[in-house]
Design a protein around this motif. Structure first.
Motif, short mmCIF file in Angstrom:
data_model
loop_
_atom_site.label_atom_id
_atom_site.label_comp_id
_atom_site.label_asym_id
_atom_site.label_seq_id
_atom_site.Cartn_x
_atom_site.Cartn_y
_atom_site.Cartn_z
N THR A 198 8.72 49.04 18.34
CA THR A 198 9.11 49.57 17.02
C THR A 198 9.48 51.05 17.10
O THR A 198 9.98 51.61 16.13
CB THR A 198 7.95 49.40 16.02
OG1 THR A 198 6.79 50.04 16.53
CG2 THR A 198 7.66 47.91 15.79
N THR A 199 9.22 51.68 18.26
CA THR A 199 9.61 53.07 18.50
C THR A 199 10.64 53.11 19.62
O THR A 199 10.89 52.11 20.30
CB THR A 199 8.39 53.92 18.89
OG1 THR A 199 7.74 53.32 20.03
CG2 THR A 199 7.40 54.01 17.73
N ARG A 200 11.22 54.29 19.83
CA ARG A 200 12.26 54.43 20.84
C ARG A 200 11.65 54.49 22.24
O ARG A 200 10.55 55.01 22.45
CB ARG A 200 13.11 55.67 20.58
CG ARG A 200 13.91 55.60 19.29
CD ARG A 200 14.96 56.70 19.23
NE ARG A 200 15.91 56.59 20.31
CZ ARG A 200 16.93 55.72 20.34
NH1 ARG A 200 17.12 54.89 19.33
NH2 ARG A 200 17.76 55.70 21.35
N VAL A 201 12.41 53.99 23.22
CA VAL A 201 11.98 53.94 24.61
C VAL A 201 13.09 54.51 25.50
O VAL A 201 14.27 54.22 25.30
CB VAL A 201 11.66 52.49 25.05
CG1 VAL A 201 11.25 52.45 26.53
CG2 VAL A 201 10.55 51.90 24.18
N GLY A 202 12.71 55.32 26.47
CA GLY A 202 13.65 55.81 27.47
C GLY A 202 13.56 54.96 28.72
O GLY A 202 12.48 54.48 29.08
N VAL A 203 14.68 54.76 29.38
CA VAL A 203 14.71 53.97 30.62
C VAL A 203 15.43 54.78 31.69
O VAL A 203 16.59 55.18 31.50
CB VAL A 203 15.41 52.61 30.42
CG1 VAL A 203 15.56 51.88 31.75
CG2 VAL A 203 14.63 51.76 29.43
N MET A 204 14.76 55.02 32.82
CA MET A 204 15.33 55.76 33.93
C MET A 204 15.39 54.86 35.16
O MET A 204 14.35 54.41 35.66
CB MET A 204 14.49 57.00 34.23
CG MET A 204 14.45 58.01 33.09
SD MET A 204 13.25 59.36 33.34
CE MET A 204 13.82 60.05 34.90
N ALA A 205 16.61 54.61 35.65
CA ALA A 205 16.78 53.73 36.79
C ALA A 205 18.11 54.00 37.47
O ALA A 205 18.95 54.75 36.94
CB ALA A 205 16.70 52.27 36.35
N GLU A 206 18.30 53.41 38.63
CA GLU A 206 19.58 53.54 39.33
C GLU A 206 20.72 52.96 38.49
O GLU A 206 20.50 52.08 37.65
CB GLU A 206 19.52 52.82 40.67
CG GLU A 206 18.67 53.52 41.72
CD GLU A 206 18.61 52.74 43.01
OE1 GLU A 206 19.21 53.18 44.00
OE2 GLU A 206 17.95 51.67 43.03
N ALA A 207 21.92 53.45 38.74
CA ALA A 207 23.07 53.07 37.93
C ALA A 207 23.29 51.56 37.93
O ALA A 207 23.58 50.96 36.88
CB ALA A 207 24.31 53.80 38.43
N LEU A 220 10.25 54.14 30.74
CA LEU A 220 10.17 53.26 31.91
C LEU A 220 10.95 53.90 33.05
O LEU A 220 12.12 54.25 32.87
CB LEU A 220 10.75 51.89 31.60
CG LEU A 220 10.10 51.07 30.49
CD1 LEU A 220 10.86 49.76 30.28
CD2 LEU A 220 8.64 50.78 30.81
N VAL A 221 10.33 54.06 34.23
CA VAL A 221 10.99 54.73 35.34
C VAL A 221 10.91 53.87 36.59
O VAL A 221 9.84 53.34 36.93
CB VAL A 221 10.37 56.12 35.63
CG1 VAL A 221 11.16 56.85 36.71
CG2 VAL A 221 10.30 56.96 34.37
N GLN A 222 12.02 53.75 37.28
CA GLN A 222 12.11 52.92 38.49
C GLN A 222 11.31 53.49 39.64
O GLN A 222 11.37 54.69 39.93
CB GLN A 222 13.58 52.79 38.90
CG GLN A 222 13.82 51.94 40.15
CD GLN A 222 15.29 51.86 40.52
OE1 GLN A 222 16.16 52.13 39.69
NE2 GLN A 222 15.58 51.51 41.75
N ALA A 223 10.55 52.65 40.31
CA ALA A 223 9.83 53.02 41.52
C ALA A 223 10.74 52.90 42.74
O ALA A 223 11.75 52.17 42.72
CB ALA A 223 8.60 52.14 41.70
N PHE A 224 10.38 53.61 43.82
CA PHE A 224 11.08 53.50 45.10
C PHE A 224 10.05 53.28 46.20
O PHE A 224 8.87 53.61 46.04
CB PHE A 224 11.88 54.77 45.39
CG PHE A 224 13.21 54.84 44.70
CD1 PHE A 224 14.38 54.47 45.37
CD2 PHE A 224 13.31 55.23 43.37
CE1 PHE A 224 15.60 54.52 44.73
CE2 PHE A 224 14.53 55.28 42.72
CZ PHE A 224 15.69 54.92 43.41
N PRO A 225 10.46 52.73 47.34
CA PRO A 225 9.53 52.56 48.46
C PRO A 225 8.94 53.90 48.90
O PRO A 225 9.64 54.92 48.89
CB PRO A 225 10.40 51.95 49.57
CG PRO A 225 11.55 51.31 48.84
CD PRO A 225 11.80 52.18 47.65
N THR A 226 7.68 53.90 49.29
CA THR A 226 7.00 55.14 49.67
C THR A 226 7.20 55.45 51.15
O THR A 226 6.26 55.49 51.94
CB THR A 226 5.50 55.07 49.35
OG1 THR A 226 4.97 53.89 49.95
CG2 THR A 226 5.25 55.05 47.86
#
Length: 339
Positions: free
Chosen positions: A256-265, A310-316
């Motif tokens: 019900t609120t706004r969400v940001g999404v960060m990920a590869e193109a 929401l932010v994309q994970a990468f291999p460590t």
């Protein structure tokens, strides 16, 4: 106080402010640092005040010549000299024991050691040489918030609190330097960065990584070990590689609120638009994502209606280790999971 933006041809004016005991933010290849004369205790105290930084959080000393380290460090091992030759200037910070009285306790957080870095940015190296003093240089942001990767980020946080900002455009790396403790019998990585454990071990052999959480009564030897860092006001959730992005995105669209999404193109391209979701591209690959991570978090932090990110994970591995270190701190270790 009026915060001036200095262009590269105005480095002399920026250096004059440093000499006068004022604060000037400077660019590096990692993030922007908040500069003060490391030999001027009153100037260094202004750094803590401007950032709202805890006084037991030690500062990194930025230099423009190896002679400066020789002047202040009690001992530099052969292994440390090998690393200097290989990685300086660059994104490696090393901690050394100090000669008695080398710096004030304000710089060291009360410790007998200090961290030194030789940044890979010609404008800042010229600034240090022109001011003729080493510069303390924590990230030039409000303490605890995402680090600044542009002069505009610095201005947003510290306008009116510091004298100036030396603008050299966006930083290249985007996450802070690797911190390696060379003051102990065995070298230990205290903070991962662009110079990886594998790269260091290729020069000096096996080293350790410190996973110890610094307690409330302990003084950290390096920044980022004790206090909350890199966090926007909205809750950040890490979307792991094995998580279905479609499921995570579906969750976002039903809020019900706004969400940001960060990920590869390429990830964002597969996600349909939604009225309550704002997308931010991390580019493609870990190098681009690391360079854009803090900028994306800051962009959403400026949007008070965004309540989750929401932010994309990468291999460590490699640079991914530094990226995930910062992302985990930003998220408070919270990962997206469907309940």
């Amino acid at each position: 106080m009026e915060t001036k933006i200095f262009k590269l041809e105005q480095i002399q004016a920026a250096a004059d402010l440093i000499k006068a005991g004022e604060l000037v933010a400077f660019p590096t290849e990692t993030v922007y640092g908040l500069g003060a004369d490391a030999t001027n205790e009153q100037a260094v105290k202004k750094v803590y005040a401007a950032k709202g930084r805890p006084s037991d959080n030690p500062l990194i000393v930025h230099i423009a010549s190896l002679d400066t380290v020789e002047k202040y460090a009690a001992f530099i091992s052969p292994d440390a000299r090998k690393l200097m030759q290989q990685f300086w200037p660059g994104s490696l910070t090393m901690i050394f024991k100090l000669k008695p009285g080398a710096f004030s306790m304000t710089v060291t957080g009360g410790l007998a050691t200090a961290a030194f870095r030789f940044p890979d940015n010609q404008a800042t190296l010229k600034l240090i040489k022109t001011a003729n003093c080493p510069l303390v240089g924590p990230s030039a942001n409000t303490s605890g918030k995402p680090s600044p990767t542009t002069a505009q980020h610095v201005y947003h946080d510290l306008n009116g609190k510091i004298a100036g900002i030396l603008d050299d455009g966006p930083t290249r790396v985007g996450v802070e330097s690797t911190v390696l403790d060379m003051s102990t019998d065995e070298p230990v990585i205290l903070r991962p960065g662009a110079v990886t454990k594998t790269q260091i071990e290729s020069i000096i052999g096996s080293i350790e990584t410190n996973h110890h959480h610094v307690g409330k009564d302990e003084t950290p030897k390096a920044p980022g070990m004790k206090y909350k860092h890199y966090a926007p006001k909205a809750q950040v959730y890490i979307v792991d590689r094995e998580t279905d992005w479609n499921a995570a995105y579906q969750w976002a669209t039903t809020r019900t609120t706004r969400v940001g999404v960060m990920a590869e193109a390429h990830v964002l391209q597969d996600l349909k638009s939604a009225d309550n979701v704002t997308k931010y591209s991390l580019g493609e690959g870990i190098a681009a994502a690391s360079a854009k991570l803090f900028a994306g978090l800051r962009q959403f932090d400026d949007q008070p209606t965004i309540k989750a990110i929401l932010v994309q994970a990468f291999p460590t591995n490699g640079l991914g280790n530094a990226y995930m270190n910062r992302l985990n701190k930003s998220a408070g270790e919270k990962h997206f999971k469907l309940s």
